[in-house]
Write a protein that holds these residues in place. Structure first.
Motif, PDB file in Angstrom:
ATOM      1  N   ILE B 161       0.907  -1.287  -0.029  1.00 18.10           N
ATOM      2  CA  ILE B 161       0.105  -0.054  -0.153  1.00 18.10           C
ATOM      3  C   ILE B 161       0.965   1.237  -0.052  1.00 18.10           C
ATOM      4  O   ILE B 161       0.509   2.398  -0.709  1.00 18.10           O
ATOM      5  CB  ILE B 161      -0.788   0.032   1.278  1.00 18.10           C
ATOM      6  N   ILE B 162       1.944   1.156   0.785  1.00 21.71           N
ATOM      7  CA  ILE B 162       2.855   2.500   0.752  1.00 21.71           C
ATOM      8  C   ILE B 162       3.419   2.639  -0.862  1.00 21.71           C
ATOM      9  O   ILE B 162       3.339   3.885  -0.996  1.00 21.71           O
ATOM     10  CB  ILE B 162       3.827   2.198   1.484  1.00 21.71           C
ATOM     11  N   ILE B 170      -1.955   5.761   6.215  1.00 17.71           N
ATOM     12  CA  ILE B 170      -2.264   6.260   7.650  1.00 17.71           C
ATOM     13  C   ILE B 170      -3.869   6.404   7.724  1.00 17.71           C
ATOM     14  O   ILE B 170      -3.892   5.923   9.021  1.00 17.71           O
ATOM     15  CB  ILE B 170      -1.873   7.997   7.184  1.00 17.71           C
ATOM     16  N   LEU B 171      -4.697   6.144   6.872  1.00 21.11           N
ATOM     17  CA  LEU B 171      -5.978   6.079   7.136  1.00 21.11           C
ATOM     18  C   LEU B 171      -6.250   4.630   7.934  1.00 21.11           C
ATOM     19  O   LEU B 171      -6.837   4.710   8.756  1.00 21.11           O
ATOM     20  CB  LEU B 171      -6.891   5.803   5.897  1.00 21.11           C
ATOM     21  N   ILE B 172      -5.681   3.763   7.143  1.00 21.15           N
ATOM     22  CA  ILE B 172      -5.828   2.203   8.071  1.00 21.15           C
ATOM     23  C   ILE B 172      -5.286   2.379   9.427  1.00 21.15           C
ATOM     24  O   ILE B 172      -6.036   1.929  10.309  1.00 21.15           O
ATOM     25  CB  ILE B 172      -4.920   1.379   7.268  1.00 21.15           C
ATOM     26  N   VAL B 176      -7.303   1.598  12.645  1.00 21.67           N
ATOM     27  CA  VAL B 176      -6.874   0.391  13.551  1.00 21.67           C
ATOM     28  C   VAL B 176      -6.849   0.986  14.963  1.00 21.67           C
ATOM     29  O   VAL B 176      -7.432   0.419  16.080  1.00 21.67           O
ATOM     30  CB  VAL B 176      -5.521  -0.028  12.967  1.00 21.67           C
ATOM     31  N   GLY B 177      -6.227   2.236  15.326  1.00 20.49           N
ATOM     32  CA  GLY B 177      -6.160   2.933  16.467  1.00 20.49           C
ATOM     33  C   GLY B 177      -7.361   2.885  17.158  1.00 20.49           C
ATOM     34  O   GLY B 177      -7.694   2.596  18.414  1.00 20.49           O
ATOM     35  N   GLN B 258     -17.291  -0.112  15.234  1.00 22.52           N
ATOM     36  CA  GLN B 258     -16.248  -0.711  14.673  1.00 22.52           C
ATOM     37  C   GLN B 258     -16.361  -0.926  12.980  1.00 22.52           C
ATOM     38  O   GLN B 258     -15.780  -0.388  12.117  1.00 22.52           O
ATOM     39  CB  GLN B 258     -16.008  -2.288  14.948  1.00 22.52           C
ATOM     40  N   GLU B 259     -17.645  -1.201  12.714  1.00 25.07           N
ATOM     41  CA  GLU B 259     -18.047  -1.498  11.265  1.00 25.07           C
ATOM     42  C   GLU B 259     -18.131   0.081  10.660  1.00 25.07           C
ATOM     43  O   GLU B 259     -17.659   0.237   9.499  1.00 25.07           O
ATOM     44  CB  GLU B 259     -19.377  -2.056  11.155  1.00 25.07           C
ATOM     45  N   LEU B 260     -18.736   0.928  11.363  1.00 26.34           N
ATOM     46  CA  LEU B 260     -18.652   2.393  10.633  1.00 26.34           C
ATOM     47  C   LEU B 260     -17.438   2.681  10.522  1.00 26.34           C
ATOM     48  O   LEU B 260     -17.183   3.329   9.222  1.00 26.34           O
ATOM     49  CB  LEU B 260     -19.459   3.336  11.827  1.00 26.34           C
ATOM     50  N   ALA B 261     -16.522   2.769  11.436  1.00 27.13           N
ATOM     51  CA  ALA B 261     -14.889   3.190  11.039  1.00 27.13           C
ATOM     52  C   ALA B 261     -14.567   2.453   9.739  1.00 27.13           C
ATOM     53  O   ALA B 261     -13.869   2.941   9.064  1.00 27.13           O
ATOM     54  CB  ALA B 261     -14.286   3.074  12.230  1.00 27.13           C
ATOM     55  N   GLY B 262     -14.810   1.049   9.727  1.00 25.25           N
ATOM     56  CA  GLY B 262     -14.257   0.271   8.493  1.00 25.25           C
ATOM     57  C   GLY B 262     -15.070   0.851   7.433  1.00 25.25           C
ATOM     58  O   GLY B 262     -14.290   0.965   6.456  1.00 25.25           O
ATOM     59  N   ASN B 263     -16.111   1.155   7.395  1.00 24.48           N
ATOM     60  CA  ASN B 263     -16.961   1.487   6.029  1.00 24.48           C
ATOM     61  C   ASN B 263     -16.249   2.840   5.658  1.00 24.48           C
ATOM     62  O   ASN B 263     -16.288   3.335   4.401  1.00 24.48           O
ATOM     63  CB  ASN B 263     -18.327   1.529   6.397  1.00 24.48           C
ATOM     64  N   ILE B 264     -16.064   3.659   6.849  1.00 21.20           N
ATOM     65  CA  ILE B 264     -15.470   4.961   6.167  1.00 21.20           C
ATOM     66  C   ILE B 264     -14.000   4.702   5.585  1.00 21.20           C
ATOM     67  O   ILE B 264     -13.878   5.320   4.624  1.00 21.20           O
ATOM     68  CB  ILE B 264     -15.370   6.091   7.502  1.00 21.20           C
ATOM     69  N   LEU B 265     -13.469   4.006   6.047  1.00 20.38           N
ATOM     70  CA  LEU B 265     -12.166   3.778   5.226  1.00 20.38           C
ATOM     71  C   LEU B 265     -12.127   3.081   3.974  1.00 20.38           C
ATOM     72  O   LEU B 265     -11.383   3.671   3.297  1.00 20.38           O
ATOM     73  CB  LEU B 265     -11.065   2.809   6.429  1.00 20.38           C
ATOM     74  N   ASN B 266     -12.938   2.235   4.126  1.00 10.07           N
ATOM     75  CA  ASN B 266     -13.438   1.746   2.638  1.00 10.07           C
ATOM     76  C   ASN B 266     -13.798   2.739   1.673  1.00 10.07           C
ATOM     77  O   ASN B 266     -13.224   2.867   0.634  1.00 10.07           O
ATOM     78  CB  ASN B 266     -14.516   0.755   2.734  1.00 10.07           C
ATOM     79  N   ALA B 267     -14.441   3.701   1.933  1.00 10.35           N
ATOM     80  CA  ALA B 267     -15.013   4.633   1.113  1.00 10.35           C
ATOM     81  C   ALA B 267     -13.866   5.460   0.606  1.00 10.35           C
ATOM     82  O   ALA B 267     -13.581   5.916  -0.631  1.00 10.35           O
ATOM     83  CB  ALA B 267     -16.273   5.408   1.648  1.00 10.35           C
ATOM     84  N   ALA B 268     -12.987   5.950   1.747  1.00  7.31           N
ATOM     85  CA  ALA B 268     -11.991   6.814   1.574  1.00  7.31           C
ATOM     86  C   ALA B 268     -11.066   6.309   0.640  1.00  7.31           C
ATOM     87  O   ALA B 268     -10.387   6.818  -0.419  1.00  7.31           O
ATOM     88  CB  ALA B 268     -11.349   7.104   2.919  1.00  7.31           C
ATOM     89  N   THR B 269     -10.799   4.871   0.702  1.00  9.55           N
ATOM     90  CA  THR B 269      -9.757   4.401  -0.056  1.00  9.55           C
ATOM     91  C   THR B 269     -10.007   4.369  -1.756  1.00  9.55           C
ATOM     92  O   THR B 269      -9.294   4.640  -2.376  1.00  9.55           O
ATOM     93  CB  THR B 269      -9.479   2.784   0.270  1.00  9.55           C
ATOM     94  N   TYR B 270     -11.606   3.706  -1.707  1.00  6.18           N
ATOM     95  CA  TYR B 270     -11.930   3.947  -3.036  1.00  6.18           C
ATOM     96  C   TYR B 270     -11.999   5.188  -3.831  1.00  6.18           C
ATOM     97  O   TYR B 270     -11.314   5.345  -4.968  1.00  6.18           O
ATOM     98  CB  TYR B 270     -13.324   3.510  -2.995  1.00  6.18           C
ATOM     99  N   LEU B 271     -12.042   6.453  -2.929  1.00  8.07           N
ATOM    100  CA  LEU B 271     -11.926   7.804  -3.451  1.00  8.07           C
ATOM    101  C   LEU B 271     -10.507   7.821  -3.811  1.00  8.07           C
ATOM    102  O   LEU B 271      -9.924   8.488  -5.175  1.00  8.07           O
ATOM    103  CB  LEU B 271     -12.489   8.801  -2.558  1.00  8.07           C
TER     104      LEU B 271
END
Lengths: 595, 596
Positions: B161-162, B170-172, B176-177, B258-271
């Motif tokens: 990913i890097i 960083i988002l990940i 995770v944090g 947890q799932e909410l945070a995960g979904n946000i990450l998902n959308a952000a990565t896609y973008l």
């Protein structure tokens, strides 16, 4: 063919059973199916829309829009699932408890002989492992429907690529199904085999760590020996376990080869279609995703179907044990007993009894009459059959032949509940419950606290009672409540007799009630017998022949037979067995009386 | 039980203790795990890497043959990795089962070697309950190896990913944090919840056990207790339901967050990836590869964290295991220090109590007050007194189940706490009121061993009067007692069990014999026989008999009368009977009056 019919019958049985017992779980399962079916397809859909837009028009606004839509849908599904989970727990905890209680009730209903039989216990243990309502509905039925619907969806998608691929995939499916059915047979046989081994080494582990055995272990230096027994049992278990493992690998390998072949074909063909321009890159990923989705749904379906076969076996086993919950006296017209105090006599009419698995008669040709208001004492050597006789009187066992008659009627043909309500019994191995003192004495007799206090007083528990800070609420043992009380052996026996006193039944049966009492308490107890028994009928097993003088009649048992019967004076006159026992016991006391 | 949430240090400590023990118990398991870890890592990355190659090939100029070759390689590799994992897993499972039973053995051994007073202490029992609750000790090892595998995999994904875009990483990490904080909080609440729930559930099962445990069988049937017991159980389960609700709310809330945070990450990565594709010429294969790596990495890191928490949870519950083991070791050590004596200094087998005082732990009243007496070698002592006067307590002290608070007990002039416990126990032969028997042969129940002296066993059966009964059994002394595991097993009546416990007590030819109510459940003739057999067997030995049957007291050398923890009278039958208002005389007359 009959096997198939048998299987279908079992599944229908399970379906109707679970429908009866847990309709709410069916409701929840329906909702779950909808959510579980939809979500994998949604997660195929959005990437396709995004990829297609990216590889064709490359409009940033549309791409961003699809991404946000995907996010919103995922959020919605997540919320729905959480709500479902909470509602499910609230609604079904009771249902699940009922299931556990259901099995325990089978134990509570069955004949004492079955309760004491290790083979029966093993059978029920086996059934309990697999006869699970929640698992059946949610995982098996729900899983089945979800898998089928998902498969249908995937087949639809894949067929639009090429119809033959679906056919190929379906044939792979069927082949794997046959493989797993074969494997399934072994699994069932295995779990039956290991049930016993598991019980055995659990037994020894429990023995080594239980509080009640700790004194014996230390005094006899038994730890090494017990460890050896434990090790042996565990090693047996492991042998059987590893045999089963090896079998599974071979079957998995065959399945794996087929799966690999099919991957190659799918990828190859899809790439070919993209090359021809017949499908987009986005669709490519959908097809690949659909194939892998299909395979995992298919293997899920396979193990799901396999699990139905397993369920069927458990249903058969359950049907086998179900009749056990019917006690021997059930069935047939029952005549009413009438008023509780209304009876004239109980007669043992040529009663014979043998314990299950035994060759010798425990009771042989017993002919005995117990008249209302009479006090009968039963004496004899250990193992002569005294306790057995009492247990038959209490309808805990059924005579092998002969009858017990209540005013001329066979006790097996009269209303059972009214009959046992007539009996107040204190056994040698009475049991006290992990409940309050009030509950231990009052049980389910519906007595008031005043009556319980009266019973406490009449049974010499007042002194001890004064030391209890929580009074009648005091828990019987310290296990769950630090403020629970510890009772000595003698005090426990007094609680048991207070209990019998409270029941206030017309026949009082005492099986060696004063064994653990000191001379003074014992003496006080005899003095109260008149009070406690009063006008009632009493049957009294004892070794303390002195107390026998309180009784009207004495029956002497030897090796299962009544050998002497009569009053104390009459039997002393015969100079038979009773005379011998009485003389032996009084020898020491009489010598010193002269001092 | 005082159950504050353990500190991280303590949790780790418990965990390492468990792992150390696992290693000591089965090294093979650790060596099998290692290849499994490697395979796990390889298999997860392999597939998506091939996918990337294939997609890039498709989006570039398609060489269909090359695509087919790639697919074949991918399929083949996956198959082999899977197969080898399966084989190794089979060995692993077998070793796991082995490990588990060995661990349980260690626990059982620790419990059995604890001094009695610790073994029955509520604190120990609670920890033991905790340790028994941990069903599969060996899943700790799975948890550890899964944990290590997931760390290695995570690092690999992170590297990919890097190379695509570090912002995603960083988002990940942020995601995770957040996860970590949520999980920690939840674990704390879970633990608290669990401890409050625990006693409620234990009581629930104890109540429901009334329905199916053998010992309640007769009462349940004669008093028709089934429905009553079920009702009690239901009441208790209503209490439990409140906990379930609370627990589920907790679970659901945390999972949702947890799932909410995960979904946000998902959308952000896609973008981010879409942006790179449209505006920065990222290849399509690398787009999906990056996406897959992100998905896998998030899942992975969450796996790492939940794996970490699982490990710590093992730490929490293996607290019980560690407590028991450590307690046992500390006591072994201190015992070895205290119990050193020259066995030749034990002059004879006389027993002397010097100013012994004792109160049960947690009790307010003294059970024994200033007890002083001596029985000479070979004498028989009868302990007499009303219920609760301290007779059994006195015997417990002689058995060294407890230690006197003050004063000392001497055996042949030697304080008994100086004698190594196992040696001391060999001097004793004790028969209690409620001896426990187990599912084994009759000989085993007497000798507590597979190797026993047949003649000795038969002699002991003779002494307790069981010979006739044994002769009626087809397998004689090798018949099984109890029907739990053998359909042809025999059940012994209460009286027969009492006789058996006497046989057990005399089998080891002890120097000191103690009988607590040996004839309570026996008929007069058996009683007579046994008392005279016991007298013969204990003729040369020091012995103590507790019995309400004062007939046996008369035949003893000495009689000790206890009342409310004090020694009131001590002497021979003749001496005590002479005391006009003595307790002994009172008791004796109470019993003898009916034998005219």
């Amino acid at each position: 063919m009959t096997k198939v019919i048998h299987f279908i019958k079992n599944i229908i049985y399970m379906l109707s059973y679970t429908w009866r017992e847990a309709k709410n779980i069916y409701g929840f399962t329906f909702l779950k199916i909808i959510i579980d079916t939809a979500s994998p397809f949604l997660s195929l859909l959005f990437p396709k829309l995004i990829l297609d837009e990216m590889t064709t028009e490359r409009r940033w606004e549309r791409v961003a829009f699809f991404i946000f839509l995907m996010f919103a849908v995922q959020l919605l599904i997540s919320i729905l699932q959480k709500l479902w989970t909470y509602a499910y727990v609230v609604s079904t905890t009771n249902t699940l408890l009922n299931q556990n209680v259901h099995f325990k009730k089978i134990y509570a209903d069955m004949d004492l002989e079955n309760l004491e039989d290790g083979a029966v216990d093993e059978k029920i243990w086996f059934v309990r492992e697999g006869f699970n309502v929640e698992d059946f509905i949610l995982n098996k039925v729900g899983g089945f429907i979800t898998a089928v619907m998902q498969l249908a969806g995937y087949v639809y998608i894949i067929s639009s690529l090429h119809p033959l691929i679906s056919v190929a995939l379906l044939s792979v499916l069927i082949f794997s199904m046959l493989l797993t059915r074969y494997r399934n047979k072994w699994d069932i046989a295995y779990s039956k085999k290991t049930a016993r081994h598991q019980r055995l080494f659990s037994y020894f582990f429990a023995l080594m760590t239980e509080k009640e055995f700790s004194q014996d272990i230390r005094l006899n230096g038994a730890s090494k020996y017990l460890k050896t027994k434990y090790k042996k049992a565990a090693e047996e278990y492991i042998k059987v376990y590893s045999k089963n493992q090896k079998r599974g690998i071979f079957l998995d390998t065959v399945g794996g080869i087929i799966g690999a072949l099919q991957t190659v074909v799918t990828y190859g063909y899809s790439a070919y279609m993209v090359a021809l321009g017949k499908i987009t890159v986005g669709s490519f990923t959908v097809y690949i995703g659909a194939v892998s989705g299909f395979m995992s749904a298919a293997s899920g379906l396979l193990s799901n179907i396999q699990s139905f076969f397993v369920s069927s076996k458990y249903v058969s086993a359950y049907k086998e044990i179900k009749p056990l919950s019917i006690p021997f006296y059930e069935g047939g017209e029952k005549t009413p007993v009438g008023d509780r105090d209304f009876f004239n006599e109980i007669v043992f009419d040529h009663v014979y009894f043998k314990y299950r698995g035994s060759d010798t008669w425990a009771l042989e040709d017993i002919c005995l009459t117990i008249r209302k208001g009479e006090r009968l004492s039963i004496v004899g050597y250990n193992g002569a059959g005294k306790s057995t006789l009492i247990k038959l009187l209490c309808k805990l066992y059924c005579p092998t032949s002969g009858k017990i008659l209540l005013d001329g009627r066979d006790i097996n043909t009269i209303e059972h509940n009214r009959y046992v309500d007539m009996l107040s019994v204190i056994f040698q191995d009475y049991a006290l419950f992990p409940m309050s003192l009030r509950d231990n004495i009052g049980l389910n007799f519906n007595v008031s606290d005043e009556q319980i206090m009266d019973a406490i007083e009449k049974n010499q528990l007042s002194e001890k009672f004064k030391t209890l800070t929580k009074g009648l609420e005091t828990e019987y043992s310290r296990e769950f409540d630090d403020e629970g009380a510890e009772f000595s052996g003698g005090e426990k026996q007094k609680i048991a007799s207070a209990r019998a006193y409270c029941k206030n039944a017309s026949i009082v049966i005492l099986d060696e009630p004063t064994a653990a009492l000191d001379p003074l308490s014992e003496d006080a107890m005899y003095r109260r017998f008149d009070q406690i028994i009063g006008e009632r009928t009493a049957v009294y097993i004892t070794h303390r022949l002195a107390s026998v003088k309180f009784c009207d009649k004495i029956a002497v048992l030897e090796q299962g037979k009544v050998v002497e019967y009569g009053t104390h004076a009459a039997l002393m006159g015969i100079k038979g067995l009773y005379y011998e026992m009485f003389e032996k016991q009084s020898e020491y006391y009489r010598e010193s009386k002269g001092e | 039980m005082n159950d504050d949430y353990l500190t991280l240090k303590e949790q780790l400590g418990n965990l390492f203790f468990l792992i150390k023990t696992l290693f000591r118990v089965n090294k093979r398991l650790f060596f099998i795990r290692f290849p499994l870890i490697v395979l796990q890592t390889v298999s997860s990355i392999m597939t998506i890497w091939f996918m990337k190659l294939i997609l890039n090939e498709i989006a570039g100029g398609i060489d269909v043959k090359y695509v087919i070759l790639l697919s074949a390689l991918m399929a083949g590799a996956a198959f082999f990795v899977n197969l080898i994992s399966r084989i190794i897993s089979a060995f692993d499972k077998k070793e796991s089962v082995k490990t588990e039973y060995r661990l349980k053995l260690i626990l059982a051994d620790a419990i059995m070697s604890l001094p009695y007073r610790y073994a029955v202490e509520p604190r120990t029992l609670n920890f033991l309950e905790m340790a028994k609750k941990e069903n599969s000790f060996s899943t700790v090892l799975s948890s550890v190896s899964d944990f290590i595998a997931s760390i290695i995999t995570a690092i690999t994904y992170a590297a990919v990913i890097i190379s695509i875009n570090p912002i995603i990483l960083i988002l990940i990490i942020l995601n995770v944090g957040l996860d970590g904080i949520l999980l920690r909080k939840k674990a704390k609440k879970d633990y608290k919840q669990e401890n409050e729930m625990f006693p409620v559930y234990r009581k629930l099962w104890a109540l429901l056990n009334v329905l199916d445990k053998k010992e309640y069988g007769k009462e349940v049937r004669i008093n028709r207790l089934k429905d009553w017991a079920v009702e009690k159980g239901r009441k208790q389960s209503r209490k439990a339901l409140e906990f379930e609700k609370k627990g589920t709310k907790l679970d659901v809330f945390f999972a949702g967050a947890q799932e909410l945070a995960g979904n946000i990450l998902n959308a952000a990565t896609y973008l981010i990836l879409a942006f790179l594709f449209i505006f920065r010429n990222l290849l399509i294969g690398d787009f999906t590869y990056g996406l897959n790596c992100m998905l896998n990495l998030s899942g992975n890191i969450k796996g790492v964290i939940s794996g970490w928490n699982t490990l710590l949870n093992h730490g929490l519950f293996s607290r019980g295991f560690r407590y028991c083991i450590n307690l046992s070791e500390t006591n072994k050590a201190s015992e070895d220090n205290n119990a050193k004596c020259n066995l030749e200094d034990i002059k004879d087998f006389s027993i002397e109590f010097r100013n012994v005082c004792f109160t049960y732990p947690g009790s307010k009243t003294a059970a024994l007050k200033n007890i002083c007496f001596k029985i000479e070698d070979g004498e028989t002592l009868s302990l007499v007194g009303v219920n609760g006067s301290g007779k059994t307590t006195l015997v417990m002290l002689i058995c060294r189940f407890y230690e006197p608070d003050e004063g000392e007990i001497l055996l042949g002039g030697m304080p008994i706490n100086k004698i190594p416990y196992q040696t001391y126990c060999k001097f004793l032969g004790v028969s209690f009121q409620n001896n426990r028997f187990f599912s084994g042969t009759i000989a085993e129940n007497i000798a507590f061993g597979d190797k026993f002296d047949v003649n000795k066993v038969k002699e002991c059966l003779e002494i307790s009067g069981l010979t006739e009964k044994i002769n009626t059994l087809p397998d004689g002394i090798l018949s099984t007692l109890g029907r739990e595991f053998d359909e042809n097993g025999t059940d012994f009546s209460g009286g027969e069990k009492q006789k058996l416990s006497i046989s057990r007590a005399v089998y080891s030819e002890p120097k000191i014999m103690i009988f607590d109510e040996p004839t309570a459940a026996l008929d007069p003739i058996a009683e007579y026989e046994i008392i005279s057999n016991l007298r013969k067997a204990t003729e040369k030995n020091t012995s103590i008999i507790i019995s309400h049957r004062l007939s046996s007291a008369k035949a003893s050398d000495k009689i000790a009368v206890l009342s409310e923890g004090e020694l009131c009278e001590f002497g021979t039958h003749a001496e005590l009977y002479e005391k006009e208002d003595g307790i002994y005389r009172q008791l004796f007359r109470a019993q003898s009056q009916y034998y005219k």
